[in-house]
Design a protein around this motif. Structure first.
Motif, PDB file in Angstrom:
ATOM      1  N   ALA A 142       0.850  -1.186   0.000  1.00  0.00           N
ATOM      2  CA  ALA A 142       0.000   0.000   0.000  1.00  0.00           C
ATOM      3  C   ALA A 142       0.885   1.235   0.000  1.00  0.00           C
ATOM      4  CB  ALA A 142      -0.897  -0.012   1.229  1.00  0.00           C
ATOM      5  N   PRO A 143       0.516   2.250  -0.729  1.00  0.00           N
ATOM      6  CA  PRO A 143       1.344   3.451  -0.763  1.00  0.00           C
ATOM      7  C   PRO A 143       1.386   4.101   0.625  1.00  0.00           C
ATOM      8  CG  PRO A 143      -0.711   3.816  -1.937  1.00  0.00           C
ATOM      9  CD  PRO A 143      -0.669   2.370  -1.569  1.00  0.00           C
ATOM     10  N   SER A 144       2.569   4.559   1.010  1.00  0.00           N
ATOM     11  CA  SER A 144       2.759   5.197   2.305  1.00  0.00           C
ATOM     12  C   SER A 144       3.237   6.621   2.084  1.00  0.00           C
ATOM     13  CB  SER A 144       3.788   4.412   3.123  1.00  0.00           C
ATOM     14  OG  SER A 144       4.078   5.099   4.306  1.00  0.00           O
ATOM     15  N   ASP A 145       2.841   7.512   2.987  1.00  0.00           N
ATOM     16  CA  ASP A 145       3.266   8.903   2.882  1.00  0.00           C
ATOM     17  C   ASP A 145       4.694   9.090   3.384  1.00  0.00           C
ATOM     18  OD1 ASP A 145       0.804   9.579   1.858  1.00  0.00           O
ATOM     19  OD2 ASP A 145      -0.046  10.111   3.808  1.00  0.00           O
ATOM     20  N   ALA A 146       5.225   8.114   4.110  1.00  0.00           N
ATOM     21  CA  ALA A 146       6.573   8.232   4.665  1.00  0.00           C
ATOM     22  C   ALA A 146       7.607   8.020   3.568  1.00  0.00           C
ATOM     23  CB  ALA A 146       6.769   7.198   5.767  1.00  0.00           C
ATOM     24  N   LYS A 147       8.669   8.818   3.639  1.00  0.00           N
ATOM     25  CA  LYS A 147       9.759   8.670   2.678  1.00  0.00           C
ATOM     26  C   LYS A 147      10.516   7.382   2.990  1.00  0.00           C
ATOM     27  CE  LYS A 147      10.654  13.519   1.808  1.00  0.00           C
ATOM     28  NZ  LYS A 147      11.667  14.592   1.852  1.00  0.00           N
ATOM     29  N   PRO A 148      10.934   6.662   1.970  1.00  0.00           N
ATOM     30  CA  PRO A 148      11.684   5.427   2.230  1.00  0.00           C
ATOM     31  C   PRO A 148      13.061   5.750   2.807  1.00  0.00           C
ATOM     32  CG  PRO A 148      11.575   5.864  -0.120  1.00  0.00           C
ATOM     33  CD  PRO A 148      10.718   6.884   0.545  1.00  0.00           C
ATOM     34  N   LEU A 149      13.561   4.825   3.589  1.00  0.00           N
ATOM     35  CA  LEU A 149      14.907   4.935   4.137  1.00  0.00           C
ATOM     36  C   LEU A 149      15.838   4.059   3.321  1.00  0.00           C
ATOM     37  CD1 LEU A 149      14.099   4.645   7.947  1.00  0.00           C
ATOM     38  CD2 LEU A 149      14.638   6.713   6.675  1.00  0.00           C
ATOM     39  N   PHE A 150      17.089   4.484   3.214  1.00  0.00           N
ATOM     40  CA  PHE A 150      18.071   3.732   2.440  1.00  0.00           C
ATOM     41  C   PHE A 150      19.209   3.326   3.363  1.00  0.00           C
ATOM     42  CE2 PHE A 150      21.717   3.383  -0.474  1.00  0.00           C
ATOM     43  CZ  PHE A 150      21.212   2.427  -1.332  1.00  0.00           C
ATOM     44  N   LEU A 151      19.462   2.034   3.474  1.00  0.00           N
ATOM     45  CA  LEU A 151      20.519   1.509   4.333  1.00  0.00           C
ATOM     46  C   LEU A 151      21.530   0.795   3.460  1.00  0.00           C
ATOM     47  CD1 LEU A 151      20.114  -0.077   7.744  1.00  0.00           C
ATOM     48  CD2 LEU A 151      21.443  -1.303   6.067  1.00  0.00           C
ATOM     49  N   GLN A 152      22.792   1.165   3.620  1.00  0.00           N
ATOM     50  CA  GLN A 152      23.864   0.531   2.855  1.00  0.00           C
ATOM     51  C   GLN A 152      24.725  -0.265   3.822  1.00  0.00           C
ATOM     52  OE1 GLN A 152      26.491   3.226   0.815  1.00  0.00           O
ATOM     53  NE2 GLN A 152      26.768   1.788  -0.864  1.00  0.00           N
ATOM     54  N   LEU A 153      24.804  -1.561   3.590  1.00  0.00           N
ATOM     55  CA  LEU A 153      25.527  -2.474   4.482  1.00  0.00           C
ATOM     56  C   LEU A 153      26.844  -2.880   3.850  1.00  0.00           C
ATOM     57  CD1 LEU A 153      25.402  -4.191   7.100  1.00  0.00           C
ATOM     58  CD2 LEU A 153      24.406  -6.001   5.715  1.00  0.00           C
ATOM     59  N   GLY A 154      27.945  -2.582   4.556  1.00  0.00           N
ATOM     60  CA  GLY A 154      29.272  -2.996   4.129  1.00  0.00           C
ATOM     61  C   GLY A 154      29.809  -4.045   5.078  1.00  0.00           C
ATOM     62  N   THR A 155      31.008  -4.523   4.800  1.00  0.00           N
ATOM     63  CA  THR A 155      31.606  -5.543   5.663  1.00  0.00           C
ATOM     64  C   THR A 155      31.901  -4.998   7.051  1.00  0.00           C
ATOM     65  OG1 THR A 155      33.781  -5.010   4.790  1.00  0.00           O
ATOM     66  CG2 THR A 155      32.606  -6.848   3.764  1.00  0.00           C
ATOM     67  N   GLU A 156      32.249  -3.727   7.159  1.00  0.00           N
ATOM     68  CA  GLU A 156      32.546  -3.105   8.447  1.00  0.00           C
ATOM     69  C   GLU A 156      31.710  -1.857   8.694  1.00  0.00           C
ATOM     70  OE1 GLU A 156      34.681  -4.375  10.694  1.00  0.00           O
ATOM     71  OE2 GLU A 156      35.077  -6.062   9.344  1.00  0.00           O
ATOM     72  N   ARG A 198      25.481   2.398   6.860  1.00  0.00           N
ATOM     73  CA  ARG A 198      25.080   3.784   6.618  1.00  0.00           C
ATOM     74  C   ARG A 198      23.577   3.843   6.413  1.00  0.00           C
ATOM     75  NH1 ARG A 198      29.743   6.969   4.009  1.00  0.00           N
ATOM     76  NH2 ARG A 198      28.094   8.483   3.944  1.00  0.00           N
ATOM     77  N   VAL A 199      22.930   4.779   7.111  1.00  0.00           N
ATOM     78  CA  VAL A 199      21.493   5.008   6.955  1.00  0.00           C
ATOM     79  C   VAL A 199      21.327   6.404   6.392  1.00  0.00           C
ATOM     80  CG1 VAL A 199      19.274   5.181   8.130  1.00  0.00           C
ATOM     81  CG2 VAL A 199      20.943   3.490   8.886  1.00  0.00           C
ATOM     82  N   ASN A 200      20.787   6.483   5.192  1.00  0.00           N
ATOM     83  CA  ASN A 200      20.607   7.751   4.471  1.00  0.00           C
ATOM     84  C   ASN A 200      21.901   8.565   4.444  1.00  0.00           C
ATOM     85  OD1 ASN A 200      17.967   7.158   3.885  1.00  0.00           O
ATOM     86  ND2 ASN A 200      17.130   8.364   5.554  1.00  0.00           N
ATOM     87  N   GLY A 201      23.022   7.890   4.266  1.00  0.00           N
ATOM     88  CA  GLY A 201      24.311   8.555   4.141  1.00  0.00           C
ATOM     89  C   GLY A 201      25.041   8.793   5.450  1.00  0.00           C
ATOM     90  N   ASP A 202      24.419   8.535   6.590  1.00  0.00           N
ATOM     91  CA  ASP A 202      25.056   8.743   7.887  1.00  0.00           C
ATOM     92  C   ASP A 202      25.593   7.418   8.420  1.00  0.00           C
ATOM     93  OD1 ASP A 202      24.285  11.440   7.838  1.00  0.00           O
ATOM     94  OD2 ASP A 202      22.358  10.985   8.811  1.00  0.00           O
ATOM     95  N   ASP A 203      26.845   7.432   8.906  1.00  0.00           N
ATOM     96  CA  ASP A 203      27.426   6.233   9.496  1.00  0.00           C
ATOM     97  C   ASP A 203      26.746   5.931  10.829  1.00  0.00           C
ATOM     98  OD1 ASP A 203      29.283   5.611   7.523  1.00  0.00           O
ATOM     99  OD2 ASP A 203      30.758   7.001   8.327  1.00  0.00           O
ATOM    100  N   VAL A 204      26.321   4.693  10.990  1.00  0.00           N
ATOM    101  CA  VAL A 204      25.613   4.254  12.190  1.00  0.00           C
ATOM    102  C   VAL A 204      26.168   2.889  12.572  1.00  0.00           C
ATOM    103  CG1 VAL A 204      23.345   3.631  13.133  1.00  0.00           C
ATOM    104  CG2 VAL A 204      23.514   5.457  11.453  1.00  0.00           C
ATOM    105  N   GLY A 205      26.245   2.631  13.866  1.00  0.00           N
ATOM    106  CA  GLY A 205      26.623   1.305  14.325  1.00  0.00           C
ATOM    107  C   GLY A 205      25.397   0.404  14.373  1.00  0.00           C
ATOM    108  N   LEU A 206      25.618  -0.891  14.326  1.00  0.00           N
ATOM    109  CA  LEU A 206      24.508  -1.844  14.356  1.00  0.00           C
ATOM    110  C   LEU A 206      23.720  -1.742  15.667  1.00  0.00           C
ATOM    111  CD1 LEU A 206      23.260  -4.071  12.603  1.00  0.00           C
ATOM    112  CD2 LEU A 206      24.728  -5.699  13.756  1.00  0.00           C
ATOM    113  N   ASP A 207      24.412  -1.431  16.746  1.00  0.00           N
ATOM    114  CA  ASP A 207      23.734  -1.302  18.037  1.00  0.00           C
ATOM    115  C   ASP A 207      23.087   0.063  18.233  1.00  0.00           C
ATOM    116  OD1 ASP A 207      26.172  -0.090  18.031  1.00  0.00           O
ATOM    117  OD2 ASP A 207      26.732  -0.676  20.061  1.00  0.00           O
ATOM    118  N   ALA A 208      23.349   1.022  17.334  1.00  0.00           N
ATOM    119  CA  ALA A 208      22.790   2.373  17.463  1.00  0.00           C
ATOM    120  C   ALA A 208      21.671   2.632  16.453  1.00  0.00           C
ATOM    121  CB  ALA A 208      23.904   3.402  17.298  1.00  0.00           C
ATOM    122  N   LEU A 209      21.070   1.577  15.929  1.00  0.00           N
ATOM    123  CA  LEU A 209      19.993   1.776  14.954  1.00  0.00           C
ATOM    124  C   LEU A 209      18.772   2.451  15.584  1.00  0.00           C
ATOM    125  CD1 LEU A 209      20.038  -1.527  12.882  1.00  0.00           C
ATOM    126  CD2 LEU A 209      20.466   0.767  12.044  1.00  0.00           C
ATOM    127  N   ALA A 210      18.516   2.203  16.859  1.00  0.00           N
ATOM    128  CA  ALA A 210      17.338   2.770  17.513  1.00  0.00           C
ATOM    129  C   ALA A 210      17.424   4.284  17.614  1.00  0.00           C
ATOM    130  CB  ALA A 210      17.163   2.159  18.896  1.00  0.00           C
TER     131      ALA A 210
END
Length: 132
Positions: free
Chosen positions: A57-71, A74-86
């Protein structure tokens, strides 16, 4: 030759039956040893569903983009740790927000599984892993 006695026949030695008790004891001890030294781990399951064309169903919220590397992560271009996703934009996502996960070269299945397990804590997201 009259005084000689015929050679005496050797008394037949009777073969003893093999006792199975000691064999069973050894097998029991080996079984006990392996049971006590083994570690039993419970594997968790990660549910994966194939996306159908045009089923969301179409949502009004903008999609988020997460890029996963070996180490990296990145969420929407910002570096984030796996434990800091919240504390990132993933944690403040609205109901029905689409999260597109892109995999960099060299990412193994365990790293992806760790991410998907961490994303289970965000039921508002609709996670889609992009193939490459």
């Amino acid at each position: 030759m009259r005084g000689q006695l015929p050679p005496m026949a050797r008394p037949r030695t009777r073969r003893r039956r093999l006792s199975m008790t000691s064999l069973i004891d050894v097998i029991f001890l080996l079984l006990l040893f392996f049971m006590l030294t083994s570690t039993f781990s419970k594997f968790s399951e990660v549910e994966l569903a194939a996306a159908g064309p045009g089923t969301a169903a179409p949502s009004d919220a903008k999609p988020l983009f997460l890029q996963l590397g070996t180490e990296t992560l990145r969420v929407n271009g910002d570096d984030v740790g796996l434990d800091a996703l919240a504390s990132s934009s993933v944690g403040q996502a609205q109901e029905g927000t689409v999260l597109l996960v892109s995999l960099k070269a060299g990412v193994d299945a365990q790293r992806l599984t760790d991410l998907l397990v961490a994303l289970r804590g965000f039921p508002a997201l609709q996670v889609s892993v992009l193939g490459g």
